[in-house]
Design an enzyme around this catalytic site. Structure first.
Site, PDB file in Angstrom:
ATOM      1  N   GLY A 233       0.819  -1.195   0.000  1.00 25.11           N
ATOM      2  CA  GLY A 233       0.000   0.000   0.000  1.00 25.11           C
ATOM      3  C   GLY A 233       0.853   1.245   0.000  1.00 25.11           C
ATOM      4  O   GLY A 233       2.090   1.179   0.110  1.00 25.11           O
ATOM      5  N   PRO A 234       0.235   2.399  -0.128  1.00 28.39           N
ATOM      6  CA  PRO A 234       0.983   3.663  -0.144  1.00 28.39           C
ATOM      7  C   PRO A 234       1.700   3.899   1.176  1.00 28.39           C
ATOM      8  O   PRO A 234       1.338   3.313   2.209  1.00 28.39           O
ATOM      9  CB  PRO A 234      -0.108   4.719  -0.392  1.00 28.39           C
ATOM     10  N   PRO A 235       2.712   4.768   1.178  1.00 26.31           N
ATOM     11  CA  PRO A 235       3.389   5.089   2.446  1.00 26.31           C
ATOM     12  C   PRO A 235       2.442   5.775   3.413  1.00 26.31           C
ATOM     13  O   PRO A 235       1.560   6.544   3.028  1.00 26.31           O
ATOM     14  CB  PRO A 235       4.519   6.037   2.005  1.00 26.31           C
ATOM     15  N   THR A 237       0.166   4.410   5.420  1.00 24.02           N
ATOM     16  CA  THR A 237      -1.164   3.827   5.632  1.00 24.02           C
ATOM     17  C   THR A 237      -1.214   2.885   6.837  1.00 24.02           C
ATOM     18  O   THR A 237      -2.269   2.327   7.116  1.00 24.02           O
ATOM     19  CB  THR A 237      -1.619   3.076   4.382  1.00 24.02           C
ATOM     20  N   GLY A 238      -0.114   2.685   7.532  1.00 23.22           N
ATOM     21  CA  GLY A 238      -0.159   1.923   8.775  1.00 23.22           C
ATOM     22  C   GLY A 238       0.250   0.479   8.662  1.00 23.22           C
ATOM     23  O   GLY A 238      -0.184  -0.344   9.481  1.00 23.22           O
ATOM     24  N   LYS A 239       1.081   0.111   7.686  1.00 24.03           N
ATOM     25  CA  LYS A 239       1.485  -1.300   7.549  1.00 24.03           C
ATOM     26  C   LYS A 239       2.335  -1.732   8.742  1.00 24.03           C
ATOM     27  O   LYS A 239       2.130  -2.816   9.297  1.00 24.03           O
ATOM     28  CB  LYS A 239       2.256  -1.468   6.228  1.00 24.03           C
ATOM     29  N   GLU A 457      -7.697  33.183 -10.026  1.00 26.52           N
ATOM     30  CA  GLU A 457      -8.450  32.347  -9.092  1.00 26.52           C
ATOM     31  C   GLU A 457      -9.954  32.538  -9.259  1.00 26.52           C
ATOM     32  O   GLU A 457     -10.732  31.600  -9.046  1.00 26.52           O
ATOM     33  CB  GLU A 457      -8.021  32.652  -7.650  1.00 26.52           C
ATOM     34  N   HIS A 460     -11.079  30.119 -11.962  1.00 24.11           N
ATOM     35  CA  HIS A 460     -11.241  28.747 -11.447  1.00 24.11           C
ATOM     36  C   HIS A 460     -12.546  28.610 -10.672  1.00 24.11           C
ATOM     37  O   HIS A 460     -13.319  27.653 -10.871  1.00 24.11           O
ATOM     38  CB  HIS A 460     -10.073  28.397 -10.517  1.00 24.11           C
ATOM     39  N   ASP A 532      -1.381  24.492 -13.658  1.00 26.90           N
ATOM     40  CA  ASP A 532      -2.696  24.080 -14.170  1.00 26.90           C
ATOM     41  C   ASP A 532      -2.557  23.335 -15.490  1.00 26.90           C
ATOM     42  O   ASP A 532      -3.218  22.311 -15.717  1.00 26.90           O
ATOM     43  CB  ASP A 532      -3.596  25.303 -14.364  1.00 26.90           C
TER      44      ASP A 532
END
Length: 657
Positions: A233-235, A237-239, A457, A460, A532
Site C-alpha cells: 500500500g501507499p506510504p 497507511t499503517g502497515k 483564481e 477557477h 494548471d
C-alpha cells in the site's frame, strides 16, 4: 475502476470494536541460553592493554630516541662559532641536523640549510680541527621491527578474540547474526483496537494470528494456515502499525527486522542473517517474523529492475525462499512483510506456499479518516466548534500519517497563538500548511501581480460553480503560500470511486479556468497557469491513453501496470505502442485541452460581470468562501449572461478544514 485523479488521501477507519477477552494457550518459554560465568580478569584487560601497547609502539621513535635539553643555534650563529674556533665536536645526519659540543662543554643543536653545499662547511671544520661524525636519521633497528610487526600481531589477536565471541561468522565478529528485534509475549503494546478502521485487513491478518493462538480449530477443518502475509500500500497507511498490533494480539514472540539490515558489504552475510533469523524463530516457536521494506532484498533477479541483479541480494533472496519452503507449517511460524513497491518483487516470492496472501492497505475512506482523526485527537484539547467529520471530508487523499501530521500542525498553530485549545481555524491553517506550504507575510505581490492572481483564481472558482459535474468551491484565496500565489479549494460532496467522461471534461475546464480568465481580462496568458496546464495535460493523457475516451484512438488502453503507490513511474520507459500512435495521442490530448479552454473562455465571457465582481471582492478581502462565488453569480443583471438556474445554492461548504 478508475484511480482517484485528485491528489489526496482517503484513509483510516472507524474505531475498532473492543477485543473479546480470551485465554490464550500457554506458550513454552524460549529456550534459555547456557549460562556463562564471568570472564577471567586477563581477558577483560586484554583489549584495553592491546590498544595502549599499540599506541605506545606508534610513538616508539620519539620514546626510544631520548632528547636532552641543548642550546639551539641558528645556522648563522653556528657558522660564526666555527670561524671563531669555539666548536669542539659535531655530529651531522643525512638530513642536515647538527648535534655538537662547544669548547666550554655546552651542547648545542643546529641545522644546515639543504640548499647550501656542505663541502665548504666541512673544510672550515677540518681547518679548525673539529671532530666530525656522520649519522643516519631514525631509531634503532629493534624499534623499526616493533613498529611494523607489533600492530599486525595486535590486530590479528583482536580479530581472533572477537571471532570466538561471534556465533555465526567467526572471521567477521558476528556479522552473520540476525539484527532482528525480539518482542516477547509479555510485552504487547499495540492491539487491533488501537488501529482505526480497516476491518477487512484486520480479518485477513487476524486469521494468521488466530492460528498461532488456537491451531486446533484449523486442524479440525483440515485448513492449512498461510505461510506468509505481505502487506502492500501507499506510504503512511499503517502497515508497520498493523505489524505491531499483530505482535500484541498474538501474544507470542515477535521478531521484527528491516530488509536493509540483511545487506552488508561482505558477500554471504545476508544469507547467513536470514538463516539465523529463522533459526531464532524456530527456537521461539510459535512466533511471528516481520520483515519491513522487503523490496530491499526481494527485488526481481537478473533484471534491470531497481533492487535486482545484485549477486549479494540474490543470494539473500534465494536463502529467504529456501527458508520459507523449509519450515514445517505445524511449527507455528508466520512471516509478515510490508512494502510500497510490489511491482519490483520477485515472482517466486509471491507464489502460493511462500507469501500466500497479499493484503492491500489502501488510503482511508472518509469515514475511516474521521476515525483516525479521533484516535490522534484523544490527547489534544479540541474546541467545541471543531467537526472532525468535516475535516475528514476536506482531506481526500490523506494517509494516516498525513492526518496525524495535520493535527500536530494545528496544535503547533494554537501554541503559536498562545492557546492550548485547537479551533477550526487552526485546522484550516494546518491543512493549507500541509497542502500548499507555509504562508510568508514577506512574500508581498506587486499591485498588478495581485490583480492577475485575483483574476486567475476567480476564473477557477466561477467555472467550478458553473460546471454541472465539478466539485463545489470551499475557499478562494490570493494569499501566497509555499510555491502557490493563490488557491481555489474544492471539496467533493461525496467520495468518488468512478469518474465519468462528463466529470473529467468539467475537471479539465475548471483546470483551464484561470488561464481563460487571464485571456478574457488581459488578452494574454501568464506563467501563473503552468501548474494548471501540467495537471490538465496529465488528466487528458490518461483519458486518451488509459481510459479509452478518445473517438480517434478508440477503446484502447495502454496502462502502465504500476499500482502507483509511490507516484507515477519513470517517464523514460519506452511506451508500449508505436510512434504513429504516440502522434495520435498527442493530437487528441491537444484537442481535449483546446476544447476545454474554449469552453472555459465562452463561459467567462458570458458571465463577465460576475468575474469582475468576484475579482474585486478578492482584491478587497483576499480570502472568500464558496458562498461568495455563488453570490457573485446571482447578482448578475438580466441581459449580461444570467447565471444558470440550477447553480447549487447551498451545497458549497462554508470554509475549508
Amino acid at each position: 475502476m478508475f484511480e482517484r485523479l485528485r491528489p489526496g488521501a482517503r484513509h483510516q477507519s472507524k474505531p475498532a470494536a473492543p477485543r473479546e477477552p480470551q485465554d490464550p494457550p500457554p506458550t513454552p518459554p524460549p529456550t534459555p541460553s547456557p549460562a556463562q560465568g564471568p570472564a577471567p580478569w586477563w581477558q577483560r584487560l586484554a583489549v584495553p592493554a592491546g590498544f595502549i601497547l599499540l599506541f605506545l609502539v606508534l610513538l616508539a621513535p620519539g620514546l626510544l630516541t631520548p632528547r636532552h635539553e641543548a642550546l639551539k643555534l641558528p645556522y648563522t650563529a653556528f657558522s660564526a662559532k666555527v670561524d671563531a674556533g669555539q666548536v669542539k665536536t659535531v655530529s651531522i645526519d643525512d638530513e642536515g641536523g647538527v648535534d655538537g659540543k662547544l669548547a666550554d662543554g655546552t651542547k648545542f643543536t643546529s641545522r644546515v640549510p639543504t640548499a647550501l653545499s656542505t663541502a665548504d662547511l666541512a673544510q672550515r671544520l677540518q681547518a679548525r680541527h673539529v671532530q666530525i661524525t656522520a649519522t643516519r636519521t631514525g631509531s634503532s633497528p629493534w624499534a623499526g621491527i616493533l613498529m611494523w610487526t607489533l600492530p599486525l600481531v595486535l590486530i590479528a589477536g583482536l580479530f581472533l578474540w572477537t571471532g570466538r565471541k561471534g556465533a555465526a561468522v567467526p572471521s567477521t565478529g558476528g556479522f552473520g547474526r540476525s539484527k532482528a528485534k525480539v518482542i516477547e509475549a509479555e510485552r504487547p503494546t499495540t492491539r487491533f483496537a488501537d488501529v482505526a478502521g480497516y476491518e477487512g485487513v484486520k480479518q485477513e491478518i487476524g486469521e494468521s494470528v488466530d492460528f498461532l493462538r488456537t491451531p486446533e480449530r484449523y486442524a479440525a477443518a483440515g485448513a492449512e494456515p498461510p505461510r506468509g502475509v505481505i502487506m502492500v500500500g501507499p506510504p503512511g497507511t499503517g502497515k508497520t502499525l498493523f505489524a505491531r498490533a499483530v505482535a500484541g494480539e498474538a501474544e507470542v514472540p515477535f521478531l521484527s527486522v528491516t530488509g536493509s539490515s540483511f545487506v552488508e558489504m561482505f558477500v554471504g552475510v545476508g544469507a547467513s542473517r536470514v538463516r539465523d533469523l529463522f533459526a531464532e524463530a524456530r527456537k521461539r516457536a510459535p512466533s511471528i517474523v516481520f520483515i519491513d521494506e522487503i523490496d530491499a532484498i526481494g527485488g526481481k533477479r537478473g533484471g534491470a529492475v531497481p533492487g535486482g541483479g545484485h549477486e549479494e541480494r540474490e543470494q539473500t533472496l534465494n536463502q529467504l525462499l529456501a527458508e520459507m519452503d523449509g519450515f514445517d507449517q505445524a511449527s507455528g511460524i508466520v512471516v509478515l512483510a510490508a512494502t510500497n513497491r510490489p511491482d519490483t518483487l520477485d515472482p517466486a516470492l509471491l507464489r502460493p506456499g511462500r507469501f500466500d496472501r497479499q493484503v492491500i492497505v489502501p488510503l482511508p475512506t472518509q469515514a475511516e479518516r474521521a476515525a483516525i482523526l479521533a484516535v490522534h485527537a484523544h490527547d489534544k484539547h479540541l474546541d467545541d466548534g471543531v467537526d472532525l467529520d468535516r475535516t475528514a471530508r476536506g482531506t481526500p487523499g490523506f494517509s494516516g500519517a498525513d492526518l496525524a501530521n495535520l493535527l500536530n500542525e494545528a496544535a503547533i498553530n494554537a501554541v503559536r497563538d498562545g492557546r492550548v485549545t485547537i479551533t477550526a481555524r487552526d485546522l484550516d491553517a494546518a491543512r493549507d500548511r500541509v497542502m500548499l506550504g507555509r504562508r510568508d507575510g514577506s512574500n508581498a505581490l506587486l499591485p498588478e501581480e495581485r490583480r492577475s492572481v485575483a483574476v486567475h483564481e476567480s476564473g477557477h472558482a466561477l467555472l467550478a460553480a458553473l460546471c454541472d459535474h465539478a466539485d463545489p468551491v470551499a475557499k478562494v484565496t490570493i494569499l501566497p503560500a509555499g510555491m502557490a500565489l493563490g488557491a481555489t479549494e474544492q471539496l467533493p460532496e461525496a467520495e468518488r470511486h468512478l469518474y465519468g467522461e462528463a466529470y473529467l471534461t468539467d475537471l479539465l475546464t475548471v483546470r483551464l479556468g484561470g488561464r481563460a480568465a487571464e485571456l478574457v481580462v488581459f488578452g494574454e496568458g501568464s506563467t501563473g497557469a503552468a501548474d494548471d496546464l501540467a495537471g490538465a495535460t496529465r488528466i487528458a493523457t490518461r483519458m486518451v491513453r488509459e481510459f479509452g475516451l478518445s473517438p480517434a484512438l478508440g477503446p484502447v488502453g495502454y496502462g502502465t501496470g504500476d499500482p502507483g503507490f509511490l507516484g507515477p513511474g519513470q517517464d523514460g520507459a519506452r511506451p508500449p505502442y508505436s510512434e504513429a500512435t504516440q502522434r495520435l495521442v498527442d493530437e487528441e490530448v491537444a484537442r481535449l485541452l483546446r476544447d476545454a479552454e474554449q469552453r472555459a473562455t465562452a463561459a467567462l465571457l458570458a458571465h463577465r460581470p460576475a468575474l469582475d465582481r468576484l475579482t474585486s471582492l478578492l482584491m478587497e478581502k483576499e480570502t472568500v468562501d464558496g458562498g461568495a462565488v455563488l453570490d457573485a453569480l446571482r447578482e448578475e443583471r438580466p441581459g449580461n449572461g444570467a447565471a444558470r438556474a440550477d447553480v447549487r445554492p447551498a451545497t458549497v461548504a462554508q470554509g475549508v478544514v
